[in-house]
Scaffold this active site. Sequence first.
Site, PDB file in Angstrom:
ATOM      1  N   ARG A  15       0.855  -1.197   0.000  1.00 28.58           N
ATOM      2  CA  ARG A  15       0.000   0.000   0.000  1.00 28.58           C
ATOM      3  C   ARG A  15       0.893   1.250   0.000  1.00 28.58           C
ATOM      4  O   ARG A  15       1.016   1.944  -0.999  1.00 28.58           O
ATOM      5  CB  ARG A  15      -0.933  -0.014   1.229  1.00 28.58           C
ATOM      6  CG  ARG A  15      -2.147   0.889   1.097  1.00 28.58           C
ATOM      7  CD  ARG A  15      -1.859   2.349   1.327  1.00 28.58           C
ATOM      8  NE  ARG A  15      -1.311   2.621   2.663  1.00 28.58           N
ATOM      9  CZ  ARG A  15      -0.829   3.795   3.017  1.00 28.58           C
ATOM     10  NH1 ARG A  15      -0.796   4.807   2.173  1.00 28.58           N
ATOM     11  NH2 ARG A  15      -0.333   3.976   4.233  1.00 28.58           N
ATOM     12  N   ASP A  16       1.587   1.481   1.110  1.00 27.88           N
ATOM     13  CA  ASP A  16       2.393   2.701   1.267  1.00 27.88           C
ATOM     14  C   ASP A  16       3.496   2.772   0.208  1.00 27.88           C
ATOM     15  O   ASP A  16       3.850   3.855  -0.271  1.00 27.88           O
ATOM     16  CB  ASP A  16       3.007   2.692   2.682  1.00 27.88           C
ATOM     17  CG  ASP A  16       3.377   4.076   3.185  1.00 27.88           C
ATOM     18  OD1 ASP A  16       3.441   5.009   2.370  1.00 27.88           O
ATOM     19  OD2 ASP A  16       3.621   4.216   4.395  1.00 27.88           O
ATOM     20  N   HIS A 207       5.430   3.625  12.989  1.00 34.78           N
ATOM     21  CA  HIS A 207       5.589   3.592  11.531  1.00 34.78           C
ATOM     22  C   HIS A 207       6.615   4.665  11.158  1.00 34.78           C
ATOM     23  O   HIS A 207       6.297   5.853  11.152  1.00 34.78           O
ATOM     24  CB  HIS A 207       4.207   3.879  10.917  1.00 34.78           C
ATOM     25  CG  HIS A 207       4.175   4.005   9.424  1.00 34.78           C
ATOM     26  ND1 HIS A 207       3.421   3.174   8.635  1.00 34.78           N
ATOM     27  CD2 HIS A 207       4.780   4.867   8.567  1.00 34.78           C
ATOM     28  CE1 HIS A 207       3.556   3.527   7.360  1.00 34.78           C
ATOM     29  NE2 HIS A 207       4.379   4.564   7.298  1.00 34.78           N
ATOM     30  N   HIS A 209       9.761   6.286   8.687  1.00 36.94           N
ATOM     31  CA  HIS A 209      10.368   6.366   7.358  1.00 36.94           C
ATOM     32  C   HIS A 209      11.863   6.609   7.548  1.00 36.94           C
ATOM     33  O   HIS A 209      12.276   7.246   8.513  1.00 36.94           O
ATOM     34  CB  HIS A 209       9.732   7.490   6.536  1.00 36.94           C
ATOM     35  CG  HIS A 209       8.413   7.116   5.944  1.00 36.94           C
ATOM     36  ND1 HIS A 209       8.056   7.402   4.657  1.00 36.94           N
ATOM     37  CD2 HIS A 209       7.360   6.448   6.471  1.00 36.94           C
ATOM     38  CE1 HIS A 209       6.835   6.941   4.409  1.00 36.94           C
ATOM     39  NE2 HIS A 209       6.381   6.361   5.495  1.00 36.94           N
ATOM     40  N   CYS A 240       9.097   9.791  -0.061  1.00 36.15           N
ATOM     41  CA  CYS A 240       8.579  10.936   0.673  1.00 36.15           C
ATOM     42  C   CYS A 240       8.052  11.922  -0.356  1.00 36.15           C
ATOM     43  O   CYS A 240       8.813  12.395  -1.197  1.00 36.15           O
ATOM     44  CB  CYS A 240       9.685  11.565   1.508  1.00 36.15           C
ATOM     45  SG  CYS A 240       9.186  13.108   2.267  1.00 36.15           S
ATOM     46  N   ASN A 249       9.729   4.025   3.578  1.00 40.23           N
ATOM     47  CA  ASN A 249       9.525   3.365   4.869  1.00 40.23           C
ATOM     48  C   ASN A 249      10.763   2.607   5.323  1.00 40.23           C
ATOM     49  O   ASN A 249      11.578   2.187   4.517  1.00 40.23           O
ATOM     50  CB  ASN A 249       8.389   2.341   4.730  1.00 40.23           C
ATOM     51  CG  ASN A 249       7.071   2.996   4.439  1.00 40.23           C
ATOM     52  OD1 ASN A 249       6.823   3.436   3.316  1.00 40.23           O
ATOM     53  ND2 ASN A 249       6.226   3.085   5.435  1.00 40.23           N
TER      54      ASN A 249
HETATM   55 ZN    ZN Z   1       4.644   5.419   5.500  1.00 40.46          ZN
END
Ligand code: ZN
Length: 312
Positions: A15-16, A207, A209, A240, A249
């Site tokens: 997803r991310d 979470h 990054h 980002c 991430n």
């Molecule tokens: Zn993220």
Amino acid sequence: MAYPKSVRICDVGTRDGFQIEHDFIPTRDKIATIDDIVAAGVRKLEVTSFVSPRAVPQMADAAEVLAGIDKGPGAEFVALVPNLRGAENAAKAGARSILLFVSASETHNATNVNRPIAASLDGFREVMALAARHGMAVHGAISTSFGCPFEGDVPARQVASIARQMREMGIRHVALGDTTGMATPPLVRAAVEAVRAACPDLAIALHFHNTRALGLVNVMAGLELGITEYEGSIGGLGGCPFAPGATGNVCTEDMVNLMHELGIETGIDLEALCSVARKVEAMLGRQLPGQVMKAGPRSRLSGIDCAVRAVG
Ligand code: ZN
């Protein structure tokens, strides 16, 4: 230092990570990646998001992905939803877990979802009712919990206040997200302690990054605080949006490697997960930032015939 005995690792790469890929990833490749990550032992994944296909064309196949993945091994598959309509579509597609997100910074929330934080939280209350009717679990995520690219520092009390409002509407699990990689160990401590003080019975996930190379350092800070759930992305997928070319991430395999070297159980087969990361790398056709997928775990020794002389 007493670390947790075991942790839960959630992979958010499909997803991310996938959502920022420019070229559409075929649905069958998304499904195969999710199945592979689960086969390596990961038991929680953020698999897709029910957002407007105009806003994020890469996620237009959310329902097909959710329908196609192998639910056999008993993992939790989470779908991100931005609003009531997304939650309705997730319910229609048979989602069992959804994730609601809001930013801890007014400016970031306005740019991301075009409404004030209070309006986002009001929307969550409608989603909670719908989720209850459909028996869906609801998780929360607070993005920019450790800093905002527009406003700078985000007060820990602001993060705690949002967490408390989520807890009061019945959400039991909240991830503190470092959307643009601004977290540092002191900021992690401040946010976690503030959220714990405001809602002692809320489960917290972290979470991070790796935008400024502090991803795993911040994970260590979380472990020292006793946090037992961490999110990462396979191969370190992602980026980002405010820093073109920046790392995304924290890489799931790199994090699993760290956990295992600290004697913390994850239930994940690290070599198998590294194979999945290399497969994703081949699929996307570019090098991913993950480190352990290239070097292997430290238990993987080289043959003496591979020795190179006179290197530092
Ligand atoms: Zn993220």
